[in-house]
Design an enzyme around this catalytic site. Structure first.
Site, short mmCIF file in Angstrom:
data_model
loop_
_atom_site.label_atom_id
_atom_site.label_comp_id
_atom_site.label_asym_id
_atom_site.label_seq_id
_atom_site.Cartn_x
_atom_site.Cartn_y
_atom_site.Cartn_z
N LYS A 55 -11.16 -6.10 -12.89
CA LYS A 55 -11.83 -5.70 -14.28
C LYS A 55 -12.07 -4.13 -13.99
O LYS A 55 -12.38 -3.78 -13.12
CB LYS A 55 -12.90 -6.54 -14.75
CG LYS A 55 -13.96 -6.57 -13.48
CD LYS A 55 -14.98 -5.55 -13.44
CE LYS A 55 -15.90 -5.54 -12.08
NZ LYS A 55 -16.56 -4.38 -11.84
N SER A 64 0.75 -1.25 -0.13
CA SER A 64 0.11 0.00 -0.09
C SER A 64 0.86 1.21 -0.06
O SER A 64 2.07 1.11 0.53
CB SER A 64 -0.97 0.01 1.15
OG SER A 64 -1.52 1.44 1.19
N TYR A 123 -31.62 -2.90 -6.78
CA TYR A 123 -30.43 -4.07 -7.11
C TYR A 123 -31.23 -4.86 -8.28
O TYR A 123 -32.26 -5.47 -7.89
CB TYR A 123 -30.02 -4.75 -5.98
CG TYR A 123 -29.06 -5.85 -6.33
CD1 TYR A 123 -27.68 -5.53 -6.31
CD2 TYR A 123 -29.46 -7.21 -6.53
CE1 TYR A 123 -26.80 -6.56 -6.84
CE2 TYR A 123 -28.41 -8.21 -6.83
CZ TYR A 123 -27.47 -7.92 -7.09
OH TYR A 123 -26.28 -8.80 -7.26
#
Length: 318
Positions: A97, A37, A235
């Site tokens: 992705k 990080s 949703y």
């Protein structure tokens, strides 16, 4: 390559901590070597949780000799440079992705992976859930006759205002984040000859990225794909294949929990509900990546065609 594959994680994104790192640690074929990080304290916190080494800064992880593979969960706009750096360091790569934000960069990285003799895999997880292969078998068996149309929808509720998916500089927007799913499903079932016929992207009030969209695609044989997506909606996650003699429906299609017993609806003169066993698509994705690493390459055709179609949707909507 024998023995567990030592993997490093390039960033502490939510999907890495919540889904992928638990799946990596559960796999007998992987060993989490390090987590990097830009924030050293954050790296230490996550590394302690998963029993690995913290690294401050992404470059330090890529320099590590004991890291054989890298997972990249960074914002989409940062994928290309860090995936390229990982490939040049000789690492196998699993990248969130979309792999990149444009098809030329996607093709360039896929070519680089081939040149380096390493696997580069995009983390589209739903395609590894076995129920979609079951749907393919139903189609091949002619259970709904000749396929006429495909329809898919994926939409999620509004995100916090500071979410990176609302930031155009970081590659945000509904198309690449949620529209990718129904588009990839269309590609999965209808094949690479799909072409974009029309599209519309809509930007919500006060947003700097598109927050919803729709696209119409078609095969050379005239099978159409109607796709709808958004990230300021109630949703929805489903698809339907409509044939000359019936329909196949799949709900909770793209992000099902591992304990969900999926239902495949086959609707004709009568309705049948097929209930395959529950499956963990995250674990299945990790298994597929392990296989790609051991083979030294990953399938590339759908990744590249998906990138081209996403770009075509954006161009058509302009």
């Amino acid at each position: 390559m024998s023995g567990p594959i030592r993997i490093g994680v390039l960033g502490c994104a939510d999907i890495a901590v919540r889904r992928m790192l638990p799946a990596f640690t559960a796999s007998p074929d992987l060993e989490v070597a390090a987590v990097a990080s830009r924030d050293g304290a954050r790296a230490e916190e996550v590394a302690a949780r998963f029993g690995c080494r913290p690294v401050q800064g992404y470059a330090g992880l890529l320099d590590a000799d004991d890291v054989q593979a890298v997972y990249v969960p960074l914002p989409a706009a940062l994928h290309a440079p860090w995936v390229e750096a990982a490939l040049n360091a000789g690492k196998h790569v699993l990248a969130e992705k979309p792999l990149t934000t444009d098809p030329a960069s996607t093709e360039r990285l896929l070519d680089l992976a081939t040149k380096q003799g390493v696997a580069l895999m995009e983390n589209v997880m739903f395609v590894h859930h076995p129920r979609h292969e079951a749907v393919r078998r139903l189609l091949a068996e002619g259970r709904i006759g000749e396929l006429r149309a495909f329809r898919a929808e994926f939409a999620i509720p509004p995100l916090p205002d500071d979410d990176i998916r609302y930031d155009p500089e970081l590659g945000g927007g509904a198309l690449a984040d949620v529209g990718l799913y129904p588009l990839r499903a269309a590609l999965h079932f209808l094949g690479p000859a799909l072409e974009v016929v029309g599209a519309r992207l809509t930007r919500g009030a006060g947003r700097r990225v598109e927050t919803s969209g729709a696209a119409l695609l078609a095969t050379p044989g005239g099978v159409t794909a109607h796709l709808t997506f958004g990230m300021e909606h109630s949703y929805v996650s489903r698809y339907e294949l409509w044939g000359s003699e019936g329909r196949i429906t799949v709900d909770r299609a793209f992000t099902p929990p591992a304990d969900l017993v999926p239902v495949i609806g086959v609707h004709g003169r009568t309705t049948e509900e097929i209930r395959p066993a529950a499956a963990d698509q995250v674990a299945a994705t990790v298994e597929a990546f392990v296989g790609a690493v051991r083979a030294g390459s990953a399938p590339r055709a759908d990744t590249l065609r998906q990138a081209v179609l996403l770009d075509d949707v954006r161009r058509r909507s302009a």
